[in-house]
Structures are given as structure tokens and as C-alpha cells.
Design an enzyme around this catalytic site. Structure first.
Site, PDB file in Angstrom:
ATOM      1  N   ARG A 116       0.808  -1.232   0.000  1.00  0.00           N
ATOM      2  CA  ARG A 116       0.000   0.000   0.000  1.00  0.00           C
ATOM      3  C   ARG A 116       0.837   1.277   0.000  1.00  0.00           C
ATOM      4  NH1 ARG A 116      -2.745  -2.905   3.959  1.00  0.00           N
ATOM      5  NH2 ARG A 116      -4.546  -3.991   3.122  1.00  0.00           N
ATOM      6  N   LYS A 138       1.212  10.851 -11.713  1.00  0.00           N
ATOM      7  CA  LYS A 138       0.571   9.759 -12.461  1.00  0.00           C
ATOM      8  C   LYS A 138       1.551   8.605 -12.576  1.00  0.00           C
ATOM      9  CE  LYS A 138      -2.550  11.999 -15.749  1.00  0.00           C
ATOM     10  NZ  LYS A 138      -2.734  12.165 -17.205  1.00  0.00           N
ATOM     11  N   GLU A 180       6.698  18.620 -25.497  1.00  0.00           N
ATOM     12  CA  GLU A 180       5.967  18.967 -24.263  1.00  0.00           C
ATOM     13  C   GLU A 180       6.383  20.349 -23.768  1.00  0.00           C
ATOM     14  OE1 GLU A 180       3.560  16.989 -23.373  1.00  0.00           O
ATOM     15  OE2 GLU A 180       4.114  15.137 -24.406  1.00  0.00           O
ATOM     16  N   LYS A 232       3.808  23.021 -15.106  1.00  0.00           N
ATOM     17  CA  LYS A 232       3.023  21.802 -14.887  1.00  0.00           C
ATOM     18  C   LYS A 232       2.525  21.755 -13.442  1.00  0.00           C
ATOM     19  CE  LYS A 232       2.304  16.972 -15.541  1.00  0.00           C
ATOM     20  NZ  LYS A 232       2.674  15.685 -16.089  1.00  0.00           N
ATOM     21  N   GLU A 242      -6.961  15.122 -12.163  1.00  0.00           N
ATOM     22  CA  GLU A 242      -7.389  15.298 -13.559  1.00  0.00           C
ATOM     23  C   GLU A 242      -8.900  15.259 -13.743  1.00  0.00           C
ATOM     24  OE1 GLU A 242      -5.777  12.548 -16.493  1.00  0.00           O
ATOM     25  OE2 GLU A 242      -5.229  14.246 -17.720  1.00  0.00           O
ATOM     26  N   ARG A 246      -6.677  20.261 -15.480  1.00  0.00           N
ATOM     27  CA  ARG A 246      -5.491  19.541 -15.962  1.00  0.00           C
ATOM     28  C   ARG A 246      -5.624  19.138 -17.429  1.00  0.00           C
ATOM     29  NH1 ARG A 246      -2.278  15.262 -11.995  1.00  0.00           N
ATOM     30  NH2 ARG A 246      -0.726  14.632 -13.516  1.00  0.00           N
ATOM     31  N   ASN A 250      -3.478  18.493 -22.246  1.00  0.00           N
ATOM     32  CA  ASN A 250      -3.681  17.631 -23.417  1.00  0.00           C
ATOM     33  C   ASN A 250      -3.593  18.388 -24.732  1.00  0.00           C
ATOM     34  OD1 ASN A 250      -3.972  15.157 -22.142  1.00  0.00           O
ATOM     35  ND2 ASN A 250      -6.108  15.573 -21.643  1.00  0.00           N
ATOM     36  N   HIS A 253      -2.537  16.602 -27.768  1.00  0.00           N
ATOM     37  CA  HIS A 253      -2.606  15.163 -27.510  1.00  0.00           C
ATOM     38  C   HIS A 253      -3.846  14.502 -28.112  1.00  0.00           C
ATOM     39  CE1 HIS A 253       0.648  16.229 -24.892  1.00  0.00           C
ATOM     40  NE2 HIS A 253       0.818  14.989 -24.479  1.00  0.00           N
ATOM     41  N   HIS A 257      -2.645  11.478 -29.981  1.00  0.00           N
ATOM     42  CA  HIS A 257      -2.940  10.096 -29.557  1.00  0.00           C
ATOM     43  C   HIS A 257      -3.585   9.298 -30.682  1.00  0.00           C
ATOM     44  CE1 HIS A 257      -2.901  10.611 -24.907  1.00  0.00           C
ATOM     45  NE2 HIS A 257      -1.736  10.215 -25.377  1.00  0.00           N
ATOM     46  N   HIS A 270       6.150   9.675 -29.442  1.00  0.00           N
ATOM     47  CA  HIS A 270       5.115  10.458 -28.765  1.00  0.00           C
ATOM     48  C   HIS A 270       5.269  11.961 -29.048  1.00  0.00           C
ATOM     49  CE1 HIS A 270       2.104  11.452 -25.803  1.00  0.00           C
ATOM     50  NE2 HIS A 270       2.959  12.230 -25.153  1.00  0.00           N
TER      51      HIS A 270
HETATM   52  N1  NAD Z   1       3.282   9.800 -15.729  1.00  0.00           N
HETATM   53  C1  NAD Z   1       3.072  10.769 -16.588  1.00  0.00           C
HETATM   54  O1  NAD Z   1       2.477  11.804 -16.276  1.00  0.00           O
HETATM   55  C2  NAD Z   1       3.631  10.630 -17.972  1.00  0.00           C
HETATM   56  C3  NAD Z   1       3.641  11.729 -18.831  1.00  0.00           C
HETATM   57  C4  NAD Z   1       4.212  11.580 -20.090  1.00  0.00           C
HETATM   58  C5  NAD Z   1       4.737  10.361 -20.476  1.00  0.00           C
HETATM   59  N2  NAD Z   1       4.705   9.308 -19.620  1.00  0.00           N
HETATM   60  C6  NAD Z   1       5.294   8.011 -19.998  1.00  0.00           C
HETATM   61  O2  NAD Z   1       6.684   8.206 -20.188  1.00  0.00           O
HETATM   62  C7  NAD Z   1       7.151   7.174 -21.044  1.00  0.00           C
HETATM   63  C8  NAD Z   1       8.131   7.760 -22.038  1.00  0.00           C
HETATM   64  O3  NAD Z   1       9.226   8.282 -21.340  1.00  0.00           O
HETATM   65  P1  NAD Z   1      10.600   8.657 -22.057  1.00  0.00           P
HETATM   66  O4  NAD Z   1      10.295   9.457 -23.258  1.00  0.00           O
HETATM   67  O5  NAD Z   1      11.484   9.210 -21.015  1.00  0.00           O
HETATM   68  O6  NAD Z   1      11.115   7.264 -22.610  1.00  0.00           O
HETATM   69  P2  NAD Z   1      11.963   6.085 -21.913  1.00  0.00           P
HETATM   70  O7  NAD Z   1      11.711   6.037 -20.475  1.00  0.00           O
HETATM   71  O8  NAD Z   1      11.702   4.877 -22.720  1.00  0.00           O
HETATM   72  O9  NAD Z   1      13.460   6.570 -22.149  1.00  0.00           O
HETATM   73  C9  NAD Z   1      13.957   6.611 -23.457  1.00  0.00           C
HETATM   74  C10 NAD Z   1      15.322   5.966 -23.559  1.00  0.00           C
HETATM   75  O10 NAD Z   1      16.282   6.857 -23.039  1.00  0.00           O
HETATM   76  C11 NAD Z   1      17.261   6.123 -22.311  1.00  0.00           C
HETATM   77  N3  NAD Z   1      17.800   7.069 -21.335  1.00  0.00           N
HETATM   78  C12 NAD Z   1      17.239   7.522 -20.203  1.00  0.00           C
HETATM   79  N4  NAD Z   1      18.004   8.470 -19.636  1.00  0.00           N
HETATM   80  C13 NAD Z   1      19.102   8.591 -20.418  1.00  0.00           C
HETATM   81  C14 NAD Z   1      20.258   9.417 -20.366  1.00  0.00           C
HETATM   82  N5  NAD Z   1      20.402  10.336 -19.423  1.00  0.00           N
HETATM   83  N6  NAD Z   1      21.172   9.281 -21.347  1.00  0.00           N
HETATM   84  C15 NAD Z   1      21.007   8.382 -22.353  1.00  0.00           C
HETATM   85  N7  NAD Z   1      19.929   7.591 -22.463  1.00  0.00           N
HETATM   86  C16 NAD Z   1      18.981   7.698 -21.505  1.00  0.00           C
HETATM   87  C17 NAD Z   1      16.529   4.974 -21.716  1.00  0.00           C
HETATM   88  O11 NAD Z   1      17.394   3.885 -21.510  1.00  0.00           O
HETATM   89  C18 NAD Z   1      15.467   4.671 -22.779  1.00  0.00           C
HETATM   90  O12 NAD Z   1      15.904   3.690 -23.657  1.00  0.00           O
HETATM   91  C19 NAD Z   1       5.945   6.528 -21.671  1.00  0.00           C
HETATM   92  O13 NAD Z   1       5.749   5.274 -21.098  1.00  0.00           O
HETATM   93  C20 NAD Z   1       4.804   7.457 -21.302  1.00  0.00           C
HETATM   94  O14 NAD Z   1       3.567   6.782 -21.172  1.00  0.00           O
HETATM   95  C21 NAD Z   1       4.166   9.422 -18.384  1.00  0.00           C
END
Ligand code: NAD
Length: 367
Positions: A116, A138, A180, A232, A242, A246, A250, A253, A257, A270
Site C-alpha cells: 500500500r 501519475k 511537451e 506543470k 485530472e 489539468r 492535453n 494530444h 494520440h 510520442h
Molecule cells: N506519468 C506521466 O504523467 C507521464 C507523462 C508523459 C509520459 N509518460 C510516460 O513516459 C514514457 C516515455 O518516457 P521517455 O520518453 O522518457 O522514454 P523512456 O523512459 O523509454 O526513455 C527513453 C530511452 O532513453 C534512455 N535514457 C534515459 N536516460 C538517459 C540518459 N540520461 N542518457 C542516455 N539515455 C537515456 C533509456 O534507456 C530509454 O531507452 C511513456 O511510457 C509514457 O507513457 C508518463
């Protein structure tokens, strides 16, 4: 981030990964620290993180998850629960989500649900994670039927974003995060948008290649990450779960999406899909006389300057509209669009006529 009893600090700086141990020690007395990361982040930056803990007399367990979105699922979460049980982790322990958004969402979800809820700290290392996914609480994993369908809101104890970690990112990851960043300028802050227009030359990996440009770029990145987090946070503070405000996050998006769904997350990443979506939403706003030609041009120009796409190649407009009709952002059968009224202000509208959507999709390059 001011969320009453769920409030927390977002620390942004250059070289502050070295101070992680100190920040953690000050935040709370933690029984055990478990760092969840991926092999690349661990190799590049894990040593710095662990050294900072060691400096404070702290140690940690490190668990690596293979890289990639496909590992953000319940099976991997279950394996993490097993591992945490093996390590005798309990609620007074801290999970450190150390990596990009995939690691942040997965480790955040596990921290929220294991017994939890354990303590959680985000140490995001991609631009997208620093400006977006680590902020707002999130957490989620994917379901075969769709992305992020299983999740929970769970705020961390604090966030520590070191912009120096951005220097090892490939251009593709910088570009994704920039979509973003531009979004924040359009929805909330014209001065920030102007800052991006004026500093676009620093915002690529070439700037990391020699010492002088690197120094200048890191200064700019620090402003970008901290301003993005402020924007943000300001929006999340008004609407933690949300329910309304919030929704402005989007912007870009809705169409974005739909493009990702239609192309099965394969053709555009993305950030690219959101960029096309922002161009589309701005074109809709122009069509509905909400903005003039100049505002539309500034938005498209900045996207292009930062190497983001503003058109698609031959996707089917009607298929996109069908996806929009079943998207979760629709309530009572109406498609909701976040549309700019000027740079720094947007409005949520559910009265965009379908023929206008179709016309704009065609202008974006759809068939
Ligand atoms: N929680 C939220 O509010 C929210 C908002 C937007 C996106 N997301 C999620 O985020 C995810 C995408 O995140 P992302 O774009 O960071 O992709 P990711 O986490 O897949 O990272 C991309 C790549 O970068 C590499 N990497 C990370 N840090 C590095 C560094 N400093 N140097 C070199 N390589 C590095 C990682 O190994 C990975 O292969 C999706 O799953 C999406 O759904 C969540």
C-alpha cells in the site's frame, strides 16, 4: 508542488545528482533504498548516484529493468514485487525511480502499490521525464488493450532533476521532450515561448559537443526544465486527479494520440505525434477565428525550428476521426480539443464541427 499533505519539492539543477544522497537524508530517515533503473542509465549515471549515497553513509540495492516501453507492464511489476519481498523491503523503505518516463511510471506504480505504498523519489534522466512524467503523480503500466490503462495517482517524496544527465541523450529523446516543452509555452506562458524562440540554437545535441556551447546550453536547459516544472505544477495543483483544469495539458494530444493509435506507436514517437497534434489544434483554432495567422505561424515555426514534424504522410483522415470518437477524452459523445486563444492561453472546446476536423487533417497531409 503544493498539494496539501502530498506537497513535495522539485529540485532542478546542473550537477545535482552528486547531492542526491544529501537530499534523501534531509527528506526522511529511510530504512532501505532500492533504485529501479535500466542498464543504460545505470551504466551512464548510476555510479554518480551511488557515490552520492555513499558520501552520506547510505547504501542501496539496484534493480535493472530492460529498456523499452514493452517492459512497462504488470508482469514486470509482479517480478519487482517478488524482488522487493526477497530484499525484505517494507513501507519505511524508499524506491528511487531512476531513468526515463518508462522507469518513472513503472517504479512509481510499484512504489504506490507494494504494501500500500513505500516512499518514492523520482530522479528523471530524460527531458520528457524531467519536464513531464515525473511531475504530477501519475503512475501506470500498460495493458494489452492500451497504454497506461492500469495506474494510480501517487506523489513522490521529492523529485531531483539534474540537467547534466540530458547530455548523454540521443537527439531523438531531446526532440520528444521538446514537444511537451513547447506545449507549456502555448498553454500557459508567452514569455517562456519567447525564451524558446530566442534560444532554439542551444536545443540540440550538437550543443553538447564542445565545452563553450555545452556550458551555454546547460544554462538554457536549466531554465527550460525548471520553468516547465513550474507550469506543470501550477496546473496540477489546481486539479491533482485530472477532473478538469489539468485537461489543458492535453494540448496537441487529442490528434496526437489518434495518430499514435492509428500507426500502432510505430511510425511517430510520442513527441512527434504531439507536435503534429499541436500544429493541427492551432490550425483548427485559426479556422475557428480564435487566433490570427501570426500566432499560427509562430507555433508552427517553433515546432519546425526544433525539428518537430508539423504534417503527416498520407494517413487516413476518417480513420483518425473514428479513433477520436472513441478516445477517452470524449465525454457525452463530443470530441474535446484544447485550442489556443493566444500564445499563453488555451480553451477546451467540444464544439469543433467534424468537417473542420476533417479539413484540418487533410491540410496536415492526411488522405
Ligand atoms: N506519468 C506521466 O504523467 C507521464 C507523462 C508523459 C509520459 N509518460 C510516460 O513516459 C514514457 C516515455 O518516457 P521517455 O520518453 O522518457 O522514454 P523512456 O523512459 O523509454 O526513455 C527513453 C530511452 O532513453 C534512455 N535514457 C534515459 N536516460 C538517459 C540518459 N540520461 N542518457 C542516455 N539515455 C537515456 C533509456 O534507456 C530509454 O531507452 C511513456 O511510457 C509514457 O507513457 C508518463
Amino acid at each position: 508542488m503544493d498539494l496539501g499533505e502530498n506537497s513535495y519539492n522539485i529540485n532542478v539543477g546542473c550537477g545535482i545528482l552528486k547531492e542526491f544522497g544529501d537530499a534523501l537524508k534531509k527528506a526522511n530517515s529511510i530504512e532501505k533504498i532500492v533504485v529501479i533503473t535500466d542498464p543504460l542509465v545505470n551504466e551512464l549515471w548510476g555510479g554518480t548516484l551511488r557515490a552520492s549515497l555513499k558520501n552520506e553513509g547510505l547504501s542501496c540495492e539496484t534493480i535493472e529493468i530492460p529498456r523499452g516501453e514493452r517492459y512497462k507492464n504488470l508482469d514486470v511489476a509482479f517480478k519487482l514485487y517478488d524482488k522487493l519481498l526477497q530484499l525484505d523491503v517494507h513501507r519505511d523503505c524508499c524506491i528511487v525511480a531512476f531513468g526515463g518516463g518508462v522507469i518513472g511510471d513503472l517504479a512509481g506504480f510499484v512504489a504506490a502499490t507494494y504494501m500500500r505504498g513505500t516512499y518514492l523519489v523520482h530522479v528523471p534522466t530524460t527531458l520528457l521525464a524531467q519536464v513531464d512524467s515525473s511531475i504530477g503523480g501519475k503512475t501506470s503500466v500498460n495493458h494489452p488493450k492500451g497504454k497506461n490503462l492500469i495506474g494510480v495517482f501517487y506523489q513522490p517524496m521529492f523529485v531531483l532533476s539534474d540537467v547534466e544527465t540530458l547530455t548523454t541523450l540521443p537527439q531523438k529523446e531531446i526532440t520528444t521532450g521538446l514537444a511537451e516543452v513547447i506545449k507549456y509555452g502555448v498553454i500557459e506562458d508567452e514569455d517562456f515561448f519567447k525564451f524558446l524562440e530566442a534560444n532554439s540554437r542551444h536545443l540540440n545535441t550538437k550543443a553538447f559537443e564542445d565545452n563553450d556551447t555545452l556550458k551555454a546550453a546547460l544554462k538554457v536547459w536549466q531554465t527550460i526544465v525548471s520553468e516547465s516544472c513550474k507550469i506543470k505544477a501550477k496546473i496540477v495543483e489546481q486539479d491533482e486527479k485530472e477532473k478538469g483544469v489539468r485537461m489543458v495539458l492535453n494540448f496537441g494530444h487529442t490528434i496526437g494520440h489518434a495518430i499514435e493509435t492509428l500507426t500502432k506507436y510505430d511510425q511517430y514517437n510520442h513527441g512527434e505525434a504531439v507536435a503534429i497534434g499541436m500544429a493541427g489544434a492551432s490550425m483548427i483554432a485559426r479556422e475557428m477565428d480564435m487566433i490570427d495567422d501570426d500566432v499560427l505561424k509562430r507555433i508552427k515555426d517553433l515546432l519546425e525550428k526544433l525539428k518537430l514534424p508539423i504534417s503527416v504522410d498520407g494517413l487516413n483522415a476518417d480513420r483518425i476521426i473514428n479513433i477520436l470518437r472513441v478516445d477517452k477524452k470524449i465525454r457525452e459523445g463530443k470530441i474535446k480539443f484544447v485550442l489556443p486563444k493566444k500564445i499563453g492561453k488555451v480553451e477546451v472546446r467540444d464544439d469543433v464541427p467534424i468537417p473542420v476536423v476533417r479539413k484540418i487533417l487533410k491540410n496536415l497531409g492526411c488522405r
